[in-house]
Design an enzyme around this catalytic site. Structure first.
Site: not given
Ligand code: SAM
Ligand code: DTB
Ligand code: SF4
Length: 320
Positions: A62, A59, A264, A100, A132, A192, A55
Site C-alpha cells: 500500500c 501493508c 469486482r 466507495c 460503501c 465487501c 496510515c
C-alpha cells in the site's frame, strides 16, 4: 434454502478448481454466473480517497502506509463532505451507481472526522446510489452508526491467505480483520471483502483465501479481486505483474465457490487489454471501478473504458 450455495468447500477442492484446464474452468464459471446473475449487466462503481496517506499500518502493497517513506504521496486531511458529494453526483451522472469512499485509517475513532463520514454516507444514499466505505478496523457502535446512515456495504479485505498474511502485514492480525468483519455483519451491513493476487503468494494461498471467504455464512455480498498495482517505494514495487490469466482463474474460482456474490474486477485493470477484461467478465466478474483513479493509483482512462463498453455492446450498466 439454496443447495447450490456451499460453505464447506475444502482448500483442496478450491485449488483443484483453480487448476482446472482453463477452458473447462471458464465454462463452469460462466454457467454458474449465468444461473445466478444477469450475464449482460456490468455495474460501474467509483472510488474516492476521502483521506489519503499517512496510515500507521504497514501493508506491504500500500502506497498510503507511513512506513514506506520512499513513496511519493502526500498526507492529506479528510475532504469536506460537500466536495465529496459533488464528486458523487458527478459519478452518478457518468452512469455510476455505487460510490466507495476510502480513508487511510488504522481504525475508526469517534469524533468530528467520523461524523463527517456519516454525513457523506447519508448524502450518497440521498443521491440514490449505493454507498460503501473502507475505514480500517471498527467496533460494533461504529458499524451501527454507519448502518443508521444507510451504508450499503463496508469494504474490509482479507487481502491474502491466513498462511501468507504475516509476509504482507505485521501491524494487525488476521483475527483483527475477522473481528471487524463480524462487527459489520452484526450491524446488518453488507460485506465487501476480497483480496489481492500477485504479491508472491502461491496458488495454494489463493485457494486458502477463497476458502476463508466461501466459509463465511452468508458469503460476502461483494468480493473485490485486485491484481497488485506495484507502487514505487513500497516493498512490493518490483513484483512481476501477475499474468492476466491468473486473474481470470481467480475470478472463475471465486464465482464457482461463491455463486451469488458480486465479484469486482478491481485494481490492476490498466495492465489488461479489452480481451482479458472481457474474459474476466465471462468468468464471473459483475463490476468494474470506473473513473481515472482508484484511491491513489491510476485506473483506465475514460477512452479505454468507452472502448471496452463499446466492444461489449449494449450492456445494462446498473444492477442496483
Ligand atoms: N485502510 C483501509 C483498509 O486497509 O481496510 C482501507 C483502504 S485500503 C487502500 C483498501 C484495499 O485496497 C486494501 O485492502 C487492498 O486490498 C487494496 N489495495 C491497496 N493498495 C493496493 C495495491 N497497490 N494494489 C492492489 N490493491 C491494493
Ligand atoms: C478494493 O479491494 N480495491 C479498491 C477498494 N477495495 C477500496 C482499492 C484499490 C486500491 C488500489 C491502490 C490505490 O489506488 O491506492
Ligand atoms: Fe493503511 Fe489500508 Fe493502506 Fe493498510 S491498506 S496501509 S490499512 S490504507
Amino acid at each position: 434454502m439454496d443447495h447450490t450455495i456451499r460453505h464447506d468447500w475444502s482448500v483442496n477442492e478450491i485449488e483443484a478448481i483453480y487448476r482446472l484446464p482453463l477452458l473447462e474452468l471458464m465454462g463452469r464459471a460462466s454457467a454458474v454466473h449465468r444461473a445466478h446473475h444477469d450475464p449482460n449487466a456490468v455495474q460501474k462503481a467509483s472510488l474516492l480517497s476521502i483521506k489519503t496517506g499517512g496510515c500507521p499500518e504497514d501493508c506491504a502493497y500500500c502506497p498510503q502506509s507511513a512506513h514506506h517513506r520512499e513513496v511519493k504521496l502526500g498526507k492529506e486531511q479528510l475532504i469536506d463532505p460537500g466536495i465529496v458529494l459533488k464528486m458523487a453526483a458527478r459519478a452518478k451522472a457518468a452512469g455510476v451507481d455505487r460510490f466507495c469512499m476510502g480513508a487511510a485509517w488504522r481504525r475508526v475513532r469517534d469524533g468530528a472526522a467520523f461524523d463527517a463520514v456519516i454525513e457523506m454516507v447519508r448524502g450518497v444514499r440521498d443521491l440514490g446510489m449505493e454507498a460503501c466505505v473502507t475505514l480500517g478496523m471498527l467496533e460494533t457502535r461504529h458499524a451501527e452508526r454507519l448502518a443508521g446512515a444507510g451504508l450499503t456495504a463496508y469494504n474490509h479485505n482479507l487481502d491474502t491467505s491466513p498462511e501468507y498474511y504475516s509476509q504482507i502485514i505485521s501491524t494487525r492480525t488476521y483475527q483483527d480483520r475477522l473481528d471487524t468483519l463480524a462487527a459489520v455483519r452484526g450491524a446488518g451491513i453488507d460485506l465487501c471483502c476480497g483480496g489481492i493476487i500477485g504479491m508472491g503468494e502461491s496458488i495454494r494461498d489463493r485457494a486458502s483465501m477463497l476458502h476463508v471467504l466461501a466459509g463465511f455464512a452468508p458469503h460476502p455480498e461483494s468480493v473485490p479481486i485486485n491484481a497488485l498495482v506495484p507502487v514505487a517505494g513500497t516493498p512490493l514495487a518490483n513484483r512481476e505483474p501477475v499474468d492476466a490469466l491468473e486473474l481470470v482463474r481467480m475470478i472463475a474460482t471465486a464465482r464457482i465457490t461463491m455463486p451469488k456474490s458480486t465479484l469486482r474486477l478491481s485494481a490492476g485493470r490498466t495492465d489488461l487489454g479489452r480481451e482479458a477484461q472481457i474474459m474476466c467478465l465471462m468468468a464471473g466478474a459483475n463490476s468494474v471501478f470506473y473513473g481515472e483513479k482508484l484511491l491513489t493509483t491510476p485506473n483506465p482512462e475514460q477512452d479505454c473504458d468507452s472502448a471496452l463498453f463499446a466492444a461489449l455492446g449494449p450492456v445494462r450498466v446498473t444492477t442496483a
